[in-house]
Motif scaffolding. Structure first.
Motif: not given
Length: 437
Positions: A189-207, A333-343
């Motif tokens: 889906i066009a448009g990667v969401q990007k925002w910053t968090l006041p925490c270390n990068w490993k918190f999200g990866a671990e979660n 954080v960068w978040r990418f959203y996908f959908v089935p191309e032929h849906a």
């Protein structure tokens, strides 16, 4: 004192399930991570749907490094450091587009889509035609593609992407498989969401590696009918009365992790999208196709996981999160959203609305997570706090080489239900690469 010497400062203790808070707040350790982890590992940088045509480009990141993903005029993919070899200025300042060349806006050095230095102002009168253009192309990373996902790595000594993923490769293949397990593709889906968090990068990866223990923090969201099921709950599968057995799979040698749900034998279609007729019809057809393609294994439904070090994927919402380091106490954080191309377009639109309600900066569930990570980080910075490690010993010593079905683990270890096995595997790999074991 060596900041990483395990003899003077134990950072990760896999035998006891302890992880020092220092690894989330210490500036020296953060600097070492850039050299020992982000400069040596394969990192997700984008998707083929972002760069389909020759000349298409999109900016991305590898750790702290800004990079440029480009499909050259002959159709080959490249990942370049987005930094001019002359004075370091970013040669591309647009998020995405199509170009035949990249001209540095500082002094005008110009590079083609293969990264070659093609033109230099004042080449004759300033450099007396002595500048070797062939030696000053853009710095290039290795690049590899897997089911439409694009990865890059700076280190020539790191194994190929396939070998580096090892048995965890199936999680990437499954994530990028369309709902009916057929030959179709996902599109971004066009448009990667990007925002910053006041925490270390490993918190999200671990979660996202496999924290099924934190449902209490989503109690308020679970009172809402967030999903297209029409029932209360945030997951679309919350509406299915047959409860599965949660499966956590960790790959000790790589740090990659996956998690999913195993439904009982003979499990038949039960709509998780009953409130939206278009979604219900689409997924009913997809279920039949998945049964045909996968047979018995169709009753295992992946939920998500983390590919070490910083790429997390969510199957149910079909999204990817990248946890980019931006300082020991800041994560971009960068978040990418996908959908089935032929849906059908109506299906794509409903899926888009659902995932944005769930994840990202506007997502109710991710807002809960972000509050947890922000405040956990803040409460781990102090002198007294840093003396006391985190406890990650849930299920320690009860890992299984084979779970309920032998085809689920596929080279990893399994724990069923609630467990911290995956987090321990993640931090064990972190410690191995950092020389902290």
């Amino acid at each position: 004192m060596d900041p990483i010497d395990p003899g003077t400062r134990p950072l990760v203790d896999p035998q006891r399930g302890l992880v020092s808070r220092e690894i989330f707040v210490d500036a020296q350790l953060y600097a070492a991570e850039q050299e020992r982890i982000f400069a040596t590992q394969w990192l997700f940088v984008g998707h083929v749907s972002q760069v389909r045509r020759p000349g298409d480009f999109v900016v991305s990141r590898m750790g702290e490094e800004p990079v440029l993903l480009v499909r050259d005029v002959d159709g080959a993919l490249h990942v370049f450091l987005n930094s001019c070899r002359h004075r370091g200025m970013q040669v591309c300042r647009y998020d995405q587009g199509n170009a035949t060349e990249f001209a540095c806006p500082y002094h005008g050095w110009t590079f083609d889509t293969k990264g070659r230095l093609a033109a230099v102002p004042a080449l004759r009168e300033g450099y007396f035609s002595e500048l070797e253009l062939a030696h000053w192309g853009l710095v290039e990373a290795r690049v590899a593609e897997l089911k439409g996902s694009i990865w890059a790595c700076w280190d020539a000594a790191t194994p190929s992407l396939d070998d580096w993923l090892g048995d965890a490769r199936i999680w990437i293949e499954e994530f990028f498989t369309v709902p009916d397990a057929g030959a179709g593709e996902l599109e971004l889906i066009a448009g990667v969401q990007k925002w910053t968090l006041p925490c270390n990068w490993k918190f999200g990866a671990e979660n996202f590696s496999g924290d099924n223990y934190h449902n209490v923090s989503h109690a308020s969201v679970d009172q809402l009918a967030l999903s297209p099921s029409g029932k209360t709950g945030r997951h679309q599968y919350d509406a299915i009365p047959q409860k599965p057995v949660l499966q956590n799979i960790a790959y000790a040698s790589t740090g990659h992790c996956g998690r999913g749900a195993l439904y009982p034998p003979g499990f038949d279609f039960l709509s998780a999208y009953a409130a939206v007729p278009q979604l219900h019809a689409y997924y009913q057809r997809a279920y039949a196709g998945r049964q045909t393609q996968l047979g018995e294994q169709a009753r295992f439904v992946p939920h998500g996981g983390t590919i070490f070090p910083n790429m997390s994927f969510s199957n149910g919402r079909t999204s990817i999160a990248l946890w980019h380091p931006a300082g020991p106490e800041t994560c971009e954080v960068w978040r990418f959203y996908f959908v089935p191309e032929h849906a059908p377009e109506a299906v794509k639109d409903h899926l888009r609305r659902y995932v944005i309600r769930y994840q990202g900066p506007s997502g109710l569930t991710e807002e809960d997570d972000m509050e947890n990570w922000n405040l956990a980080h803040r409460a781990s910075r102090g002198t007294i706090a840093r003396r006391h490690p985190y406890h990650m010993a849930m299920g320690l010593g009860h890992e299984m080489a084979v779970g309920s079905e032998p085809w689920i683990a596929r080279g990893g270890t399994v724990m069923e239900g609630v467990s911290e096995q995956n987090q321990r595997g993640y931090y064990r790999r972190w410690a191995q690469l950092m020389g902290a074991l």
